[in-house]
Design a protein around this motif. Structure first.
Motif, PDB file in Angstrom:
ATOM      1  N   PRO A 140      70.924  38.923  57.781  1.00 29.48           N
ATOM      2  CA  PRO A 140      70.580  39.941  58.504  1.00 29.48           C
ATOM      3  C   PRO A 140      71.507  40.994  57.865  1.00 29.48           C
ATOM      4  O   PRO A 140      72.143  41.121  57.325  1.00 29.48           O
ATOM      5  N   VAL A 141      70.789  42.417  58.341  1.00 30.02           N
ATOM      6  CA  VAL A 141      71.326  43.516  57.974  1.00 30.02           C
ATOM      7  C   VAL A 141      71.864  44.391  59.225  1.00 30.02           C
ATOM      8  O   VAL A 141      71.103  44.405  60.149  1.00 30.02           O
ATOM      9  N   ILE A 142      73.154  44.600  58.994  1.00 32.77           N
ATOM     10  CA  ILE A 142      73.962  45.552  60.173  1.00 32.77           C
ATOM     11  C   ILE A 142      73.756  46.909  59.745  1.00 32.77           C
ATOM     12  O   ILE A 142      74.443  47.258  58.607  1.00 32.77           O
ATOM     13  N   HIS A 143      73.331  47.820  60.526  1.00 34.40           N
ATOM     14  CA  HIS A 143      73.139  49.150  60.087  1.00 34.40           C
ATOM     15  C   HIS A 143      74.614  49.946  59.933  1.00 34.40           C
ATOM     16  O   HIS A 143      74.713  50.579  59.034  1.00 34.40           O
ATOM     17  N   ARG A 144      75.486  49.748  60.991  1.00 34.84           N
ATOM     18  CA  ARG A 144      76.657  50.351  61.255  1.00 34.84           C
ATOM     19  C   ARG A 144      76.728  51.856  61.270  1.00 34.84           C
ATOM     20  O   ARG A 144      77.727  52.223  61.499  1.00 34.84           O
ATOM     21  N   ASP A 145      75.838  52.290  61.470  1.00 38.29           N
ATOM     22  CA  ASP A 145      75.763  53.991  61.646  1.00 38.29           C
ATOM     23  C   ASP A 145      74.553  54.458  62.302  1.00 38.29           C
ATOM     24  O   ASP A 145      73.896  55.535  62.193  1.00 38.29           O
ATOM     25  N   ILE A 146      74.150  53.751  63.440  1.00 36.40           N
ATOM     26  CA  ILE A 146      73.134  53.990  64.432  1.00 36.40           C
ATOM     27  C   ILE A 146      73.598  55.119  65.040  1.00 36.40           C
ATOM     28  O   ILE A 146      74.489  55.247  65.730  1.00 36.40           O
ATOM     29  N   LYS A 147      72.909  56.362  65.123  1.00 38.73           N
ATOM     30  CA  LYS A 147      73.347  57.522  65.989  1.00 38.73           C
ATOM     31  C   LYS A 147      71.975  58.417  65.840  1.00 38.73           C
ATOM     32  O   LYS A 147      71.000  58.189  65.203  1.00 38.73           O
ATOM     33  N   SER A 148      71.780  59.533  66.712  1.00 38.96           N
ATOM     34  CA  SER A 148      70.632  60.240  67.004  1.00 38.96           C
ATOM     35  C   SER A 148      70.412  61.261  65.640  1.00 38.96           C
ATOM     36  O   SER A 148      69.165  61.379  65.325  1.00 38.96           O
ATOM     37  N   SER A 149      71.408  61.409  65.032  1.00 42.43           N
ATOM     38  CA  SER A 149      71.065  62.085  63.714  1.00 42.43           C
ATOM     39  C   SER A 149      70.417  61.169  62.505  1.00 42.43           C
ATOM     40  O   SER A 149      69.807  61.778  61.534  1.00 42.43           O
TER      41      SER A 149
END
Length: 459
Positions: free
Chosen positions: A281-290
Motif C-alpha cells: 500500500p501507498v500512504i500519501h502523507r500529505d492529503i490537503k486541498s492544495s
C-alpha cells in the motif's frame, strides 16, 4: 489499439482452423482404409449341400473365435484412432492458446511502451501527444518508461519560467504553465533550492507516479535533470487546485453541492486505489486541498507524492515528521505512528472544507489559531446548527438528509482515535449514493440540480 487486437483475433482464428484441419486430415487418412470388408465365416447359400446336415446349420467354434477376434481387433483400432485424433485436437487447442497469449502479451507491451495513459473516465493526458511535440526525449532504464524531457524545450514552453506563467507554489517548488509548440499544454514543477530533502521528494515522485495510472491520480509525463535543477512535467489541470477554488477569489462559487460531492468521491477513489490496490500500500502523507487538482470538468486528482511512503505501520523514528498543519493526524504528531488511517483523517479535513468553505486552520488572534476540526465538531453533530455552518455558496441547495450523512462521514474520519475512523473503502461506499449518476455516483436526481448564485428576475 483496435488494429493490433483485430490482428490478434485473426491470427488466433487462423491457428485454430489450421490445427483442426490437420487433425481432421489425420483422422480421415487413418479411418477410411482401416479395415477391408470382413470375410463371412459362412459359405454362400448356393454352395451349401442340398441335404443340410446338423453340423452345417451353425458355425463351428473355430469360425466364431475368428469373428470375435476380428471384431475385437477392429474396435481396438477404432479406439486407438479416436485417442490419436483427440490428442491432436487437444494439442492444437493448447498450442493455439499459447500463441494467442504470446502475441497478446507482445501487443500489450508494445502499446504500453508507445502511449501509456490513464484509464477510466476523466483519465489524464496521454504521453503520446506531448512527447511528439518535444524537441527530444529518451526512455531511461533507471526510471522505466518515464521519459526525460529536454531542458531547452521546457524553458521555451514556460517562457523562461516567467512569473506570468506561475500556476502555484509550494515549500520547495514553483509550478508553471507550459505550452509546447503552442498547442500542447502541461504543468511544469521546478523544484527550488537543493539538499537531500528536495532530491528525496523528487525521486519519490518519479518512482511512484512513474508506475501509478489511475483516473483520480495526476499523471506524471516526464522529468528533467540538469545540474542542480530538478523539473517534473505533469498533465495540466485547467481548474487548478481545490484550495484555490474554495479559498481564492471565487470563494467556491463554481462548486455546487453535487460537484463538491463528486470531488470528495474522486478523492476517496484515488485513496482507495493507493491503500487497497497498490501492493504494498501507498500512504500519501500529505492529503490537503492544495494537493487536490481539478481538470476542466472538475474531475479531482490527487497530486504531490513527494512525502508518500510505501507499506503499513511506520513508527516513530523511522520517518521524519512531515505534513501540513491542520491536516496531520494527532497520533502522527504525538507518537509518529503513520498508517492509512492518517490519510483518512486528512480526507476528513478536506471534506469539512468542502462542507463549510473554511480553511483548515484559521487565526483567532495574532497568537492563537483554531483548527476547523475543533471549531466544527460540536456543531456537526447538532442537526439544528449544522445547516447554519454550511458554506454560504451552497446553503439551502442540498437535501438535508444528504447533508447529515456527509457530516456524519466527516465526523468519523476526524476521530482522535485511529481505530474509530473508517477505512477509505467504507467512506467511498457511503459517498457513492450521494453523487448523481451523471457525475459518477448512483443518485437519480428527479428535480433539476440547483444552480448556485443564480440571480432572480427582479435583479
Amino acid at each position: 489499439m483496435g488494429r493490433p487486437l483485430t490482428r490478434l483475433r485473426l491470427l488466433s482464428i487462423w491457428l485454430l482452423v489450421l490445427f483442426l484441419l490437420t487433425a481432421l486430415a489425420v483422422a480421415d487418412a487413418q479411418v477410411s482404409p482401416v479395415l477391408p470388408p470382413l470375410p463371412s465365416p459362412f459359405p454362400p447359400l448356393q454352395d451349401l449341400p442340398s441335404p443340410l446336415s446338423s453340423s452345417a446349420r451353425s458355425p463351428s467354434p473355430a469360425a466364431m473365435l475368428i469373428v470375435v477376434q476380428t471384431r475385437h481387433h477392429h474396435y481396438h483400432k477404432e479406439l486407438t484412432i479416436a485417442v490419436v485424433v483427440a490428442s491432436v485436437a487437444v494439442l492444437a487447442i493448447i498450442l493455439s492458446a499459447f500463441f494467442v497469449w504470446f502475441f497478446w502479451r507482445r501487443s500489450r507491451h508494445m502499446l504500453n511502451s508507445k502511449d501509456m495513459e490513464s484509464s477510466g473516465a476523466g483519465g489524464g493526458l496521454p504521453f503520446g501527444p506531448i512527447l511528439s511535440k518535444l524537441n527530444s526525449f529518451k526512455i531511461t532504464s533507471k526510471k522505466g518508461l518515464l521519459p526525460t524531457v529536454d531542458y531547452e524545450s521546457i524553458e521555451t514552453a514556460t517562457n523562461k519560467f516567467s512569473e506570468g506563467n506561475i500556476l502555484g507554489e509550494g515549500g520547495f517548488s514553483h509550478v508553471y504553465k507550459a505550452s509546447f509548440h503552442g498547442d500542447v499544454s502541461a504543468a511544469v514543477k521546478k523544484l527550488d533550492g537543493s539538499g537531500q530533502d528536495r532530491d528525496r521528494e523528487f525521486d519519490n515522485e518519479i518512482d511512484l507516479l512513474g508506475k501509478i495510472r489511475h483516473p483520480n491520480i495526476v499523471s506524471l509525463l516526464g522529468y528533467c535533470v540538469r545540474g542542480e535543477t530538478r523539473i517534473l512535467v505533469y498533465e495540466l489541470m485547467q481548474n487548478g487546485s481545490l484550495e484555490t477554488q474554495l479559498h481564492g477569489p471565487s470563494h467556491g462559487s463554481a462548486l455546487t453541492w453535487y460537484i463538491r460531492m463528486k470531488i470528495a468521491l474522486d478523492i476517496a477513489r484515488g485513496l482507495e486505489y493507493l491503500h487497497e490496490h497498490c501492493n504494498p500500500p501507498v500512504i500519501h502523507r500529505d492529503i490537503k486541498s492544495s494537493n487536490i487538482l481539478l481538470d476542466s470538468d472538475f474531475n479531482a486528482k490527487i497530486a504531490d507524492f513527494g512525502l508518500a511512503v510505501i507499506g503499513r505501520n511506520h513508527n516513530k523514528g523511522g520517518l521524519k515528521l512531515s505534513g501540513t498543519l491542520g491536516y496531520v493526524a494527532p497520533e502522527y504528531i504525538l507518537d509518529g505512528k503513520l498508517t492509512e488511517k492518517s490519510d483518512v483523517y486528512a480526507f476528513g479535513v478536506v471534506l469539512l472544507e468542502l462542507l463549510m468553505g473554511r480553511k483548515p486552520v484559521e487565526k483567532m488572534t495574532p497568537s492563537q489559531c483554531q483548527s476547523i476540526v475543533t471549531w466544527a465538531m460540536p456543531q456537526l453533530t447538532d442537526r439544528s446548527k449544522l445547516p447554519n455552518i454550511v458554506d454560504p455558496a451552497i446553503q439551502n441547495t442540498m437535501d438535508l438528509k444528504h447533508l447529515y450523512q456527509v457530516a456524519a462521514v466527516a465526523v468519523l474520519c476526524v476521530q482522535q482515535e485511529p481505530s474509530y475512523r473508517p477505512l477509505i473503502t467504507d467512506v467511498l461506499h457511503s459517498l457513492i449514493p450521494l453523487v448523481p449518476i451523471e457525475l459518477g455516483g448512483t443518485l437519480r436526481v428527479v428535480e433539476p440540480i440547483p444552480v448556485i448564485n443564480q440571480k432572480s428576475p427582479d435583479h
